[in-house]
Design a protein around this motif. Structure first.
Motif, PDB file in Angstrom:
ATOM      1  N   PRO A  85       0.832  -1.208   0.000  1.00  9.49           N
ATOM      2  CA  PRO A  85       0.000   0.000   0.000  1.00  9.49           C
ATOM      3  C   PRO A  85       0.869   1.263   0.000  1.00  9.49           C
ATOM      4  O   PRO A  85       2.060   1.207   0.320  1.00  9.49           O
ATOM      5  N   PRO A  86       0.273   2.400  -0.297  1.00  8.10           N
ATOM      6  CA  PRO A  86       1.014   3.653  -0.146  1.00  8.10           C
ATOM      7  C   PRO A  86       1.227   3.952   1.336  1.00  8.10           C
ATOM      8  O   PRO A  86       0.562   3.371   2.196  1.00  8.10           O
ATOM      9  N   LEU A  87       2.162   4.856   1.609  1.00  6.46           N
ATOM     10  CA  LEU A  87       2.346   5.290   2.995  1.00  6.46           C
ATOM     11  C   LEU A  87       1.035   5.862   3.498  1.00  6.46           C
ATOM     12  O   LEU A  87       0.397   6.663   2.817  1.00  6.46           O
ATOM     13  N   HIS A  88       0.630   5.419   4.665  1.00  6.37           N
ATOM     14  CA  HIS A  88      -0.626   5.881   5.245  1.00  6.37           C
ATOM     15  C   HIS A  88      -0.496   5.908   6.765  1.00  6.37           C
ATOM     16  O   HIS A  88       0.449   5.354   7.327  1.00  6.37           O
ATOM     17  N   VAL A  89      -1.428   6.570   7.396  1.00  3.03           N
ATOM     18  CA  VAL A  89      -1.403   6.685   8.851  1.00  3.03           C
ATOM     19  C   VAL A  89      -2.770   6.287   9.399  1.00  3.03           C
ATOM     20  O   VAL A  89      -3.794   6.577   8.777  1.00  3.03           O
ATOM     21  N   HIS A  90      -2.758   5.582  10.519  1.00  2.00           N
ATOM     22  CA  HIS A  90      -3.982   5.241  11.256  1.00  2.00           C
ATOM     23  C   HIS A  90      -4.039   6.180  12.456  1.00  2.00           C
ATOM     24  O   HIS A  90      -3.080   6.247  13.226  1.00  2.00           O
ATOM     25  N   TYR A  91      -5.139   6.856  12.636  1.00  4.65           N
ATOM     26  CA  TYR A  91      -5.251   7.798  13.749  1.00  4.65           C
ATOM     27  C   TYR A  91      -5.815   7.164  15.011  1.00  4.65           C
ATOM     28  O   TYR A  91      -5.671   7.737  16.092  1.00  4.65           O
ATOM     29  N   GLN A  92      -6.434   5.983  14.898  1.00  4.64           N
ATOM     30  CA  GLN A  92      -7.060   5.382  16.073  1.00  4.64           C
ATOM     31  C   GLN A  92      -6.655   3.937  16.322  1.00  4.64           C
ATOM     32  O   GLN A  92      -7.245   3.277  17.166  1.00  4.64           O
ATOM     33  N   GLN A  93      -5.681   3.419  15.587  1.00  2.00           N
ATOM     34  CA  GLN A  93      -5.328   2.010  15.731  1.00  2.00           C
ATOM     35  C   GLN A  93      -3.825   1.788  15.673  1.00  2.00           C
ATOM     36  O   GLN A  93      -3.123   2.471  14.938  1.00  2.00           O
ATOM     37  N   ASP A  94      -3.370   0.808  16.434  1.00  2.00           N
ATOM     38  CA  ASP A  94      -2.022   0.282  16.320  1.00  2.00           C
ATOM     39  C   ASP A  94      -2.111  -0.973  15.454  1.00  2.00           C
ATOM     40  O   ASP A  94      -3.180  -1.583  15.332  1.00  2.00           O
ATOM     41  N   GLU A  95      -0.980  -1.361  14.863  1.00  2.00           N
ATOM     42  CA  GLU A  95      -0.927  -2.597  14.077  1.00  2.00           C
ATOM     43  C   GLU A  95       0.334  -3.377  14.432  1.00  2.00           C
ATOM     44  O   GLU A  95       1.333  -2.798  14.839  1.00  2.00           O
ATOM     45  N   GLU A  96       0.251  -4.675  14.248  1.00  2.00           N
ATOM     46  CA  GLU A  96       1.415  -5.545  14.323  1.00  2.00           C
ATOM     47  C   GLU A  96       1.445  -6.380  13.058  1.00  2.00           C
ATOM     48  O   GLU A  96       0.417  -6.914  12.651  1.00  2.00           O
ATOM     49  N   PHE A  97       2.618  -6.471  12.439  1.00  2.92           N
ATOM     50  CA  PHE A  97       2.825  -7.335  11.274  1.00  2.92           C
ATOM     51  C   PHE A  97       3.715  -8.487  11.716  1.00  2.92           C
ATOM     52  O   PHE A  97       4.804  -8.265  12.251  1.00  2.92           O
ATOM     53  N   THR A 144      -4.897  -5.533  14.010  1.00  4.61           N
ATOM     54  CA  THR A 144      -5.214  -4.125  14.260  1.00  4.61           C
ATOM     55  C   THR A 144      -5.943  -4.036  15.589  1.00  4.61           C
ATOM     56  O   THR A 144      -6.796  -4.868  15.899  1.00  4.61           O
ATOM     57  N   GLN A 145      -5.573  -3.029  16.388  1.00  3.44           N
ATOM     58  CA  GLN A 145      -6.217  -2.848  17.684  1.00  3.44           C
ATOM     59  C   GLN A 145      -6.411  -1.369  17.977  1.00  3.44           C
ATOM     60  O   GLN A 145      -5.498  -0.600  17.742  1.00  3.44           O
ATOM     61  N   PRO A 146      -7.547  -0.966  18.402  1.00  5.26           N
ATOM     62  CA  PRO A 146      -8.776  -1.742  18.454  1.00  5.26           C
ATOM     63  C   PRO A 146      -9.264  -2.063  17.045  1.00  5.26           C
ATOM     64  O   PRO A 146      -8.784  -1.498  16.068  1.00  5.26           O
ATOM     65  N   SER A 147     -10.216  -2.930  16.974  1.00 12.53           N
ATOM     66  CA  SER A 147     -10.727  -3.374  15.681  1.00 12.53           C
ATOM     67  C   SER A 147     -11.297  -2.203  14.880  1.00 12.53           C
ATOM     68  O   SER A 147     -11.029  -2.069  13.696  1.00 12.53           O
ATOM     69  N   ALA A 148     -12.083  -1.359  15.546  1.00 14.71           N
ATOM     70  CA  ALA A 148     -12.695  -0.170  14.911  1.00 14.71           C
ATOM     71  C   ALA A 148     -13.361  -0.534  13.597  1.00 14.71           C
ATOM     72  O   ALA A 148     -14.111  -1.494  13.529  1.00 14.71           O
ATOM     73  N   THR A 149     -13.062   0.209  12.535  1.00 10.09           N
ATOM     74  CA  THR A 149     -13.755  -0.009  11.254  1.00 10.09           C
ATOM     75  C   THR A 149     -12.858  -0.684  10.223  1.00 10.09           C
ATOM     76  O   THR A 149     -13.116  -0.596   9.030  1.00 10.09           O
ATOM     77  N   THR A 150     -11.809  -1.367  10.667  1.00  9.81           N
ATOM     78  CA  THR A 150     -10.866  -2.004   9.738  1.00  9.81           C
ATOM     79  C   THR A 150     -11.561  -2.961   8.778  1.00  9.81           C
ATOM     80  O   THR A 150     -11.300  -2.940   7.577  1.00  9.81           O
TER      81      THR A 150
END
Length: 188
Positions: A85-97, A144-150
């Motif tokens: 994906p292009p560089l992007h930012v999540h404002y309400q979620q952390d991620e682990e790969f 993704t945490q929290p799940s939110a609207t992912t």
């Protein structure tokens, strides 16, 4: 991969998931109750048959926010060389790969990391990130945490036409508390 490296990576992922389960019950959403029975989601299947084809790669929902009272969602991705994906930012979620197979170049902020099978990277919210697949094929598990609207985001993104404009894709990101902030990750 060395068995001890794989064990360490699995322990790290397990610790992250276990830590999230220790949240005070008052912090949990009042959504649907968690499942009362175990369930299995096979390799090329998605929970609730959720399979998303996005930008040429396949994403499978493995654990839904509905299963975790919206605390987190787990996906697997199956990729080919140069996917990402292009560089992007999540404002309400952390991620682990967590890298299952292949090799990825992951950019977080200005830093770039080459990750291989067994490696895990934590991506804090509010820091731009993206990845590029370096190997011929690759697989990744991500949380993704929290799940939110992912889940809704991936579903809607997969329904966009292949001729969708960057503006349409950006509007979808913004609607889900994310933003595209740069081009795809590149080598160098």
């Amino acid at each position: 991969m060395q068995p001890s490296s794989r064990r360490t990576a699995l322990k790290n992922l397990s610790s992250a998931v276990f830590g999230m389960t220790l949240l005070d019950s008052s912090a949990l959403s009042a959504g649907q109750p968690t499942p009362s029975k175990p369930f299995v989601v096979r390799g090329a299947e998605g929970r609730f048959a959720a399979h998303y084809r996005i930008m040429g790669f396949d994403l499978y929902l493995k654990l839904s926010g509905q299963d975790t009272q919206e605390q987190f969602s787990v996906f697997t991705g199956v990729y080919r060389q140069h996917d990402g994906p292009p560089l992007h930012v999540h404002y309400q979620q952390d991620e682990e790969f967590y890298i299952l197979e292949g090799e990825f170049l992951v950019q977080v902020g200005e830093e770039k990391y080459t990750l291989k099978a067994g490696d895990l990277i934590f991506l804090p919210r509010n820091i731009p990130h993206g990845f590029l697949v370096l190997s011929e094929t690759a697989k990744m598990l991500f949380l993704t945490q929290p799940s939110a609207t992912t889940e809704a985001f991936f579903q809607q993104l997969s329904q966009l036409s292949s001729t969708a404009s960057l503006e349409q894709v950006q509007q979808l990101h913004l609607a889900h508390h994310m933003k595209i902030v740069g081009p795809r990750v590149s080598v160098g």
